[in-house]
Motif scaffolding. Structure first.
Motif, PDB file in Angstrom:
ATOM      1  N   LEU A  50       0.856  -1.185   0.000  1.00 38.37           N
ATOM      2  CA  LEU A  50       0.000   0.000   0.000  1.00 38.37           C
ATOM      3  C   LEU A  50       0.886   1.227   0.000  1.00 38.37           C
ATOM      4  O   LEU A  50       1.513   1.550   1.011  1.00 38.37           O
ATOM      5  CB  LEU A  50      -0.882   0.028   1.246  1.00 38.37           C
ATOM      6  CG  LEU A  50      -1.926  -1.074   1.364  1.00 38.37           C
ATOM      7  CD1 LEU A  50      -2.666  -0.917   2.692  1.00 38.37           C
ATOM      8  CD2 LEU A  50      -2.898  -1.038   0.202  1.00 38.37           C
ATOM      9  N   CYS A  51       0.954   1.878  -1.138  1.00 42.05           N
ATOM     10  CA  CYS A  51       1.837   3.030  -1.252  1.00 42.05           C
ATOM     11  C   CYS A  51       1.028   4.310  -1.219  1.00 42.05           C
ATOM     12  O   CYS A  51       1.441   5.313  -0.672  1.00 42.05           O
ATOM     13  CB  CYS A  51       2.630   2.911  -2.544  1.00 42.05           C
ATOM     14  SG  CYS A  51       3.759   4.256  -2.764  1.00 42.05           S
ATOM     15  N   GLY A  52      -0.112   4.295  -1.819  1.00 43.71           N
ATOM     16  CA  GLY A  52      -0.915   5.510  -1.855  1.00 43.71           C
ATOM     17  C   GLY A  52      -2.303   5.188  -2.311  1.00 43.71           C
ATOM     18  O   GLY A  52      -2.654   4.032  -2.509  1.00 43.71           O
ATOM     19  N   MET A  58      -1.145  -7.496   3.213  1.00 48.26           N
ATOM     20  CA  MET A  58      -1.289  -6.149   2.670  1.00 48.26           C
ATOM     21  C   MET A  58      -0.569  -5.245   3.656  1.00 48.26           C
ATOM     22  O   MET A  58      -0.874  -5.270   4.849  1.00 48.26           O
ATOM     23  CB  MET A  58      -2.791  -5.821   2.591  1.00 48.26           C
ATOM     24  CG  MET A  58      -3.113  -4.492   2.014  1.00 48.26           C
ATOM     25  SD  MET A  58      -4.773  -4.497   1.230  1.00 48.26           S
ATOM     26  CE  MET A  58      -5.789  -4.103   2.654  1.00 48.26           C
ATOM     27  N   GLU A  59       0.390  -4.481   3.166  1.00 45.51           N
ATOM     28  CA  GLU A  59       1.253  -3.757   4.102  1.00 45.51           C
ATOM     29  C   GLU A  59       1.472  -2.337   3.621  1.00 45.51           C
ATOM     30  O   GLU A  59       1.714  -2.096   2.444  1.00 45.51           O
ATOM     31  CB  GLU A  59       2.587  -4.502   4.229  1.00 45.51           C
ATOM     32  CG  GLU A  59       3.516  -3.931   5.267  1.00 45.51           C
ATOM     33  CD  GLU A  59       4.634  -4.896   5.673  1.00 45.51           C
ATOM     34  OE1 GLU A  59       4.613  -6.073   5.253  1.00 45.51           O
ATOM     35  OE2 GLU A  59       5.531  -4.457   6.407  1.00 45.51           O
ATOM     36  N   GLY A  60       1.382  -1.418   4.546  1.00 40.93           N
ATOM     37  CA  GLY A  60       1.595  -0.018   4.217  1.00 40.93           C
ATOM     38  C   GLY A  60       2.894   0.489   4.805  1.00 40.93           C
ATOM     39  O   GLY A  60       3.513  -0.160   5.646  1.00 40.93           O
ATOM     40  N   PHE A  61       3.297   1.665   4.354  1.00 42.56           N
ATOM     41  CA  PHE A  61       4.530   2.234   4.902  1.00 42.56           C
ATOM     42  C   PHE A  61       4.593   3.720   4.570  1.00 42.56           C
ATOM     43  O   PHE A  61       4.010   4.198   3.610  1.00 42.56           O
ATOM     44  CB  PHE A  61       5.769   1.532   4.337  1.00 42.56           C
ATOM     45  CG  PHE A  61       6.027   1.842   2.884  1.00 42.56           C
ATOM     46  CD1 PHE A  61       5.181   1.364   1.909  1.00 42.56           C
ATOM     47  CD2 PHE A  61       7.097   2.645   2.497  1.00 42.56           C
ATOM     48  CE1 PHE A  61       5.385   1.657   0.568  1.00 42.56           C
ATOM     49  CE2 PHE A  61       7.318   2.943   1.162  1.00 42.56           C
ATOM     50  CZ  PHE A  61       6.461   2.447   0.196  1.00 42.56           C
ATOM     51  N   ILE A  62       5.341   4.408   5.411  1.00 43.61           N
ATOM     52  CA  ILE A  62       5.691   5.813   5.198  1.00 43.61           C
ATOM     53  C   ILE A  62       7.197   5.809   5.008  1.00 43.61           C
ATOM     54  O   ILE A  62       7.935   5.298   5.855  1.00 43.61           O
ATOM     55  CB  ILE A  62       5.307   6.656   6.434  1.00 43.61           C
ATOM     56  CG1 ILE A  62       3.797   6.682   6.633  1.00 43.61           C
ATOM     57  CG2 ILE A  62       5.880   8.061   6.353  1.00 43.61           C
ATOM     58  CD1 ILE A  62       3.017   7.470   5.622  1.00 43.61           C
ATOM     59  N   ASN A 100      10.037   6.506   7.582  1.00 45.28           N
ATOM     60  CA  ASN A 100      10.474   5.535   8.575  1.00 45.28           C
ATOM     61  C   ASN A 100      11.734   4.781   8.150  1.00 45.28           C
ATOM     62  O   ASN A 100      12.304   4.043   8.937  1.00 45.28           O
ATOM     63  CB  ASN A 100       9.366   4.521   8.844  1.00 45.28           C
ATOM     64  CG  ASN A 100       8.267   5.128   9.685  1.00 45.28           C
ATOM     65  OD1 ASN A 100       7.846   6.244   9.419  1.00 45.28           O
ATOM     66  ND2 ASN A 100       7.829   4.422  10.707  1.00 45.28           N
TER      67      ASN A 100
END
Lengths: 339, 339
Positions: A249-251, A278-282, A285
């Motif tokens: 999950l990028c955007g 399903m994995e998101g990130f900023i 970090n």
């Protein structure tokens, strides 16, 4: 640059109002500003390019909490690229090309630390540095390689594939040996993905049935889905996952112009049946690992395996229009404003 | 057992119709069957208990593809526990307690392999074997320890916490040193979670404001959310994630009685802001690691650190009613039918 004047004249673009729904030109205001100077600073920089990213909309709407919002009256936050015109530090000599957190300023002064200054590596164009070595390229690097983990032969699907992040993410998957399929809007973008970036296939969501095309192209299932858009396309991808798939999950650019509640992905339950995640990130970090990413990306830029493209709007005063254009698919590759 | 007859008389429960919406008693039919015999088999077993799991509804609705559906007219598939009454194999002597894939049969014959026979470890009750060492206990083990990965001091939230999987999953997190908070329906279940299973807190979703209680109890954010229910509670959890949180998708009991489209989790986007992941799994994919899990769970049952409880319905003919009752919160701990 396009600012024709013999004596340098500084200007800022400040936030004038919090946007409601789509961005309007009136949400920003141009202000005259005094020329910055070296006092207490390492460098004075003349801005040549400013970088535009979808995430900026979240900052000015104050609806995210991973960074402080931009306050009304503040100079708009943003990454820029330019040239050192005054310096008190030998490691940043006059004439050096640098990138950093300039904000929307024609001229900016600061320290290495306050600006997050990074010299542009030798042999790399300033535009490419803002694109591939900038925040969108770093986002592609960590999202694709650290979370998506494409293996040789994997099927990798990318939405927003002709955007700044998607175009780099897809090439990184291709370099890792995956079959890469991009989703983008319009024939021209799709042709670029296939002809220049060497994706195996491209799906034109404006003119094709995405669901049918994904099923046809990903018959064995999607191993990595790199999501820049959310919405219906995320649901189509979830419906076509392979066992042990990774959804990055990028955007969610489809979300950015919505004001009401946005539905969640109805097919999320397929994560269970496919042992998938399903994995998101900023990307902030991963700050400590930026040097590793920049070394890798620079090497692949220099040897020509990573292609890049910028959509450049001329004129500092065009910043608001160029930012709004991100949300209507106006850019191929990285969106920049030439100051 | 409750089948009072001097000569053994076999019966099967078969699928009579594919359920539409909530399960009905008429979806199943009781059939007389001949007594099985040893010919070509390792054992003949008298069934004492049959295990009931929410996943069974997916098999009979034929809406999942990770296992073959149960066809109309087929004996209902399911795990059971019983006693060997005839044997051709010394390692399964008459009188041995075993569990396996018996199906809904009073008497069953088969081979070690065809039945997936497992002797009940010494010192363990048959009910406990079907509960903690059965498919729900294994689901708790791999879901919590392999995907959730609770660390000492982590805040772990579990929905369906008083169910068979949730109650084991929560105790495994507690044993790993986490603060465990369970969500369950009703005061009695919540009291059991706190008093017997030693959870730090319990939220009664039938009588409390779950959103307010989660915010209050998980002020530092949820590190692991183990989801057995889906729906609104999943969204509340997503809204309260800590950085680097893990959402374990184990089930979605709130979905099972729905027939129309089911909304997705609107707060999924928070996975991005929290660098968090949401991951699903089917326990059958961990088949090769079942022995490791059974060894671990057996040890903790024997030393008393893992508590277990069964809700037992008496009577083979009550199987359909007992299965339906799973979807209305009728069970605390593992739901079994005593044959």
């Amino acid at each position: 640059m396009s600012h024709a004047s013999t004596t340098p004249h500084n200007q800022h673009m400040v936030l004038a109002a919090r946007p409601q729904g789509p961005l309007k030109v009136d949400d920003f205001a141009l202000q005259d500003a005094s020329m910055p100077n070296l006092e207490g600073n390492d460098v004075v920089i003349e801005t040549h390019y400013l970088s535009l990213d979808p995430a900026m909309k979240g900052w000015i709407e104050a609806r995210v909490d991973y960074v402080a919002p931009v306050e009304i009256g503040d100079v708009m936050r943003g990454q820029g690229g330019g040239i050192v015109i005054e310096s008190s530090k030998p490691e940043y000599p006059v004439g050096l090309q640098v990138t950093g957190q300039f904000g929307w300023r024609r001229y900016v002064a600061g320290t290495r630390r306050s600006l997050g200054l990074a010299p542009v590596p030798e042999g790399i164009e300033l535009c490419a540095a803002l694109n591939v070595l900038g925040i969108t390229g770093l986002t592609a690097y960590f999202g694709m390689l650290d979370i998506g983990k494409p293996a040789r032969g994997d099927t990798v699907l990318i939405s927003g594939a002709a955007g700044a992040t998607g175009s780099v993410a897809g090439q990184l998957a291709r370099i890792a040996g995956a079959r890469v399929i991009g989703i983008a809007g319009g024939e021209e973008k799709c042709a670029w993905l296939m002809d220049t970036l060497e994706f195996e296939a491209a799906i034109d969501y404006k003119n094709e049935d995405v669901s049918a095309r994904v099923a046809e192209l990903c018959g064995e299932g999607i191993d990595v889905y790199f999501d820049n858009v959310g919405g219906d396309i995320l649901d189509i991808a979830l419906d076509n996952l392979a066992q042990n798939a990774r959804v990055v999950l990028c955007g969610g650019i489809s979300r950015y112009n919505e004001t009401g509640p946005i539905p969640g992905p109805v097919n999320y339950f397929n994560l269970i049946y496919r042992n998938a995640r399903m994995e998101g990130f900023i990307v902030l970090n991963y700050l400590k690992r930026f040097p590793e990413a920049i070394t890798f990306l620079t090497q692949h830029l220099l040897d020509g395996r990573l292609k890049h493209r910028e959509t450049i709007t001329q004129g500092f005063e065009q910043l608001p229009v160029a930012l709004a254009s991100l949300f209507t698919g106006g850019n191929t590759g990285k969106a920049l404003v030439a100051v």
